[in-house]
Design an enzyme around this catalytic site. Sequence first.
Site, PDB file in Angstrom:
ATOM      1  N   ALA A 147       0.815  -1.219   0.000  1.00  0.00           N
ATOM      2  CA  ALA A 147       0.000   0.000   0.000  1.00  0.00           C
ATOM      3  C   ALA A 147       0.846   1.266   0.000  1.00  0.00           C
ATOM      4  O   ALA A 147       1.671   1.463  -0.880  1.00  0.00           O
ATOM      5  CB  ALA A 147      -0.964  -0.039   1.174  1.00  0.00           C
ATOM      6  N   SER A 148       0.673   2.111   1.009  1.00  0.00           N
ATOM      7  CA  SER A 148       1.280   3.442   0.981  1.00  0.00           C
ATOM      8  C   SER A 148       2.766   3.465   1.313  1.00  0.00           C
ATOM      9  O   SER A 148       3.386   4.533   1.305  1.00  0.00           O
ATOM     10  CB  SER A 148       0.524   4.382   1.915  1.00  0.00           C
ATOM     11  OG  SER A 148      -0.729   4.707   1.344  1.00  0.00           O
ATOM     12  N   ILE A 149       3.362   2.308   1.589  1.00  0.00           N
ATOM     13  CA  ILE A 149       4.824   2.264   1.668  1.00  0.00           C
ATOM     14  C   ILE A 149       5.384   2.588   0.281  1.00  0.00           C
ATOM     15  O   ILE A 149       6.552   2.931   0.116  1.00  0.00           O
ATOM     16  CB  ILE A 149       5.305   0.895   2.181  1.00  0.00           C
ATOM     17  CG1 ILE A 149       4.844   0.699   3.630  1.00  0.00           C
ATOM     18  CG2 ILE A 149       6.817   0.759   2.103  1.00  0.00           C
ATOM     19  CD1 ILE A 149       5.172  -0.645   4.218  1.00  0.00           C
ATOM     20  N   SER A 150       4.511   2.510  -0.723  1.00  0.00           N
ATOM     21  CA  SER A 150       4.896   2.924  -2.075  1.00  0.00           C
ATOM     22  C   SER A 150       5.363   4.375  -2.103  1.00  0.00           C
ATOM     23  O   SER A 150       6.212   4.743  -2.921  1.00  0.00           O
ATOM     24  CB  SER A 150       3.703   2.781  -3.026  1.00  0.00           C
ATOM     25  OG  SER A 150       3.161   1.484  -2.972  1.00  0.00           O
ATOM     26  N   TYR A 152      -2.382  14.592   4.074  1.00  0.00           N
ATOM     27  CA  TYR A 152      -1.935  13.358   3.437  1.00  0.00           C
ATOM     28  C   TYR A 152      -2.779  13.094   2.197  1.00  0.00           C
ATOM     29  O   TYR A 152      -4.011  13.159   2.248  1.00  0.00           O
ATOM     30  CB  TYR A 152      -2.073  12.203   4.427  1.00  0.00           C
ATOM     31  CG  TYR A 152      -1.610  10.875   3.895  1.00  0.00           C
ATOM     32  CD1 TYR A 152      -0.282  10.486   4.029  1.00  0.00           C
ATOM     33  CD2 TYR A 152      -2.498  10.001   3.277  1.00  0.00           C
ATOM     34  CE1 TYR A 152       0.148   9.262   3.539  1.00  0.00           C
ATOM     35  CE2 TYR A 152      -2.080   8.780   2.789  1.00  0.00           C
ATOM     36  CZ  TYR A 152      -0.750   8.415   2.930  1.00  0.00           C
ATOM     37  OH  TYR A 152      -0.323   7.212   2.452  1.00  0.00           O
TER      38      TYR A 152
END
Length: 237
Positions: A47-50, A199
Amino acid sequence: MHQIESSTTLSENTMTLNLNSSRNSGIGYSDLENRVPCGPGTVMRIASISKPLTSAAAARLCEEGKLELDVPVQKYVPEFPQKQFDGEDVTITPRMILSHLSGIRHYEKDAKKVREDREKAKRLLKAEKKEDEKSTSENNDKAATEQENKGKEATKAQKKKEFEHEEYYLKDNFEDVTHALDLFKDDPLIFKPGTTFLYSTHAFTLLSAAMERAAGKHFLDVMMNMFRELGMLNTVP
């Protein structure tokens, strides 16, 4: 203890994680509902670790002199319209996007609701701060614990709301990153760019489009080149 090596897999605007164990074992379930255990070839979304990975690639382009951080994003993506806030033209730069200061919405489209929720959270923090100032030294630990619990509950509630938005489950495939801008490019800004932290996943889609143009190659190729140089050989689109 099993030693685990990890690598990322990029797919559209999301990335996934391959778990490879030196003992060919996995941890947890790849399918929780059917109790299918994880194995060495299990792929999981990160997910948002991208976003930090995308930020690292943006930094590399900046070092190479290909991406300027403080110019209007339209220099690279003219398809993104000139934005206004309170009736005045405003500038959004790659640096603002990287810092979540672009003012571009996340999944919630209602700007008024986002602002109201933010003000509510600020009032809650102020109230907690006053309570902390009044508390005696012997109650400090208790107050700190209560404040931490309230913060966790607020985060859970916000995450739950995020899961309610249809865009969160979007599975459409776009021809390129620029076409994905159609989801949000004409929506009003939530805040004036550069003034307020918000965010935003969509803002990083815009950053990806800017990186694509700055590098002169597809966004996936930009990321794949970085992964290969880092030895992340199990990473595939």
